[in-house]
Enzyme design. Structure first.
Site: not given
Ligand SMILES: [Zn+2]
Ligand SMILES: [Zn+2]
Length: 466
Positions: A133, A199-200, A244, A435
């Protein structure tokens, strides 16, 4: 095996010692020295010959497919789609997977695409995830393939842009699918390609993303054993990988606090219970949770109140105040601690003033900690090093952003890592963050991601034969 290796090592060492002490005219001397060095080279390299060959073949294949991956990425970047609306993107993916002879499922979790590639040999099921997305951001990059797409969003016309690099994630995984499909006869197991929508996040009340795909069975038939995912990092140099173990990205939860007071004329505060004064006290008291309750030597945490609404004119003390905020934590224990303390602090502060506070946490948006299984991370580190070179694989600080890859990694061991997308030599402070309208990922970034994903699959299958 270990004992045999040690014995071999002892023989080689003694050969070398003999070489040093033996007289120069000894006939076996050059031979034994050569043999010794040969064995030493073998022993000093922990990567088995077979996987070294795979890594080489993968490197060549990644270079070969790079122009195609870049072309896919330009096309998807120019035609971005918001969460749960990735129809065109899903169609491109499905057609490509089908052309490779991969079994394809579509509309999993609204627009998700799942590809199942069965290797010729038995083995584990390895899932690879890419999110599809874009974001409601108006692009201002001047790229030749910049997006000019506009949609109505929250009642306003807004630009749409791949401002997080999910276009790159999709294109990389399409390239990986092509390479692995070409290695089908060598594959000791099954690869499940998960192309995930939204996902957002989705509008409040809607379902989507990883959670919905899981609900619709993406982790079953065949059951997934392990999952890998990558994310571009626009402020990390091309060619570098960061990772990580354990908590790598934060759990995110929205918190909603409503403070209920007693209204009055603004000139007679003694007749009121002023929810604005109480809210100010609550916001201040919440600052002590991170500074006085969380053990910040173990994990960071964030409590932010970002929205506050109450009252509508100067001389009316209002009845209530609504606040919204975000909470970020890196372990389940911290999550419980911070949620409990927010409730206590808000409710008791309100009570002390004769008001009440209703606290909902998590409210609406919630993603768990993105947790990298520690044993898996340690086992797969050499695969990442093969992909980027040892000196380019770096341990990263925890990121207070969140990812819904975390839902997959709650079901099976997972590893989520970052790939550099910033042109080499650029100062990271001058690279536009994710973003934002100026966000850029360099075309030279993708081969590292392709190599990493392919090496992870082949090495994991090699290490976990069934
Ligand atoms: Zn993002
Ligand atoms: Zn992302």
């Amino acid at each position: 095996m270990q004992v045999k290796l040690r014995r071999l090592h002892a023989i080689v060492s003694s050969l070398i010692r003999q070489n040093i002490t033996m007289p120069k005219h000894h006939l076996l001397n050059p031979l034994s020295a050569f043999a010794g060095m040969f064995f030493l080279i073998l022993l000093s390299n922990p990567i088995p010959a077979q996987t070294r060959d795979y890594a080489q073949a993968i490197g060549t294949a990644a270079d070969k497919i790079a122009p195609q991956v870049i072309a896919w990425r330009h096309d998807i970047h120019e035609h971005p789609e918001l969460g749960n609306q990735e129809f065109r993107t899903a169609d491109i993916i499905a057609k490509h997977l089908q052309s490779l002879g991969i079994e394809v499922q579509t509309k999993v979790g609204v627009t998700g695409v799942v590809g199942i590639l069965k290797g010729d040999k038995p083995g584990p099921v390895v899932a690879l995830r890419a999110d599809m997305d874009a974001l409601p951001v108006e692009e201002k990059t001047n790229l030749a393939f910049a997006s000019a797409v506009k949609v109505m969003y929250n009642g306003k016309e807004t630009g749409v842009m791949h401002a997080c690099g999910h276009d790159a994630h999709v294109s990389i995984l399409m390239g990986v699918a092509e390479i692995l499909a070409g290695m089908k006869k060598d594959l000791k197991g099954t690869v499940k390609f998960i192309f995930q929508p939204a996902e957002e996040g989705v509008p409040p009340g809607d379902e989507g993303g990883a959670a919905l795909m899981i609900k619709e069975g993406v982790m079953n038939n065949p059951a997934v054993d392990v999952i890998f995912g990558l994310h571009m990092d626009a402020q990390l140099e091309v060619g570098k990988i960061t990772y990580r173990p354990a908590g790598t990205m934060a759990a995110v939860a929205t918190v909603k606090i409503t403070v209920n007071g007693k209204p009055s004329h603004g000139s007679q505060p003694w007749s009121s219970v002023d929810p604005i004064v109480v809210s100010a006290q609550i916001i201040n008291n919440l600052q002590t949770i991170v500074s006085r309750n969380v053990n910040i030597t173990e994990n960071p945490a964030v409590v932010t109140i970002a929205s506050i609404h109450g009252g509508n004119r100067d001389n009316i003390i209002s009845e209530k105040v609504d606040m919204l905020g975000t909470v970020r934590t890196f372990s389940e224990a911290d999550q419980k601690l911070v949620y409990d303390r927010i409730k206590q602090v808000a409710e008791k502060t309100a009570e002390s003033a004769g008001a009440t506070a209703d606290v909902i946490v998590p409210y609406e948006h919630y993603y768990p900690v993105t947790f990298n299984n520690e044993a898996l991370t340690a086992a797969m580190l050499p695969s990442l090093q093969k992909a980027a070179g040892k000196e380019n694989v770096l341990l990263s600080a925890p990121k207070t952003g969140a990812e819904d890859f975390s839902f997959f990694a709650q079901k099976v061991p997972g590893l989520f890592f970052f790939i550099g997308g910033m042109p080499k030599g650029q100062d990271p402070s001058t690279a536009a963050p994710h973003h934002t309208p100026q966000f850029i990922i360099d075309d030279s970034a993708f081969t590292t991601g392709i190599r990493a994903m392919c090496n992870l699959v082949l090495d994991y299958m090699q290490m976990n034969k069934k």
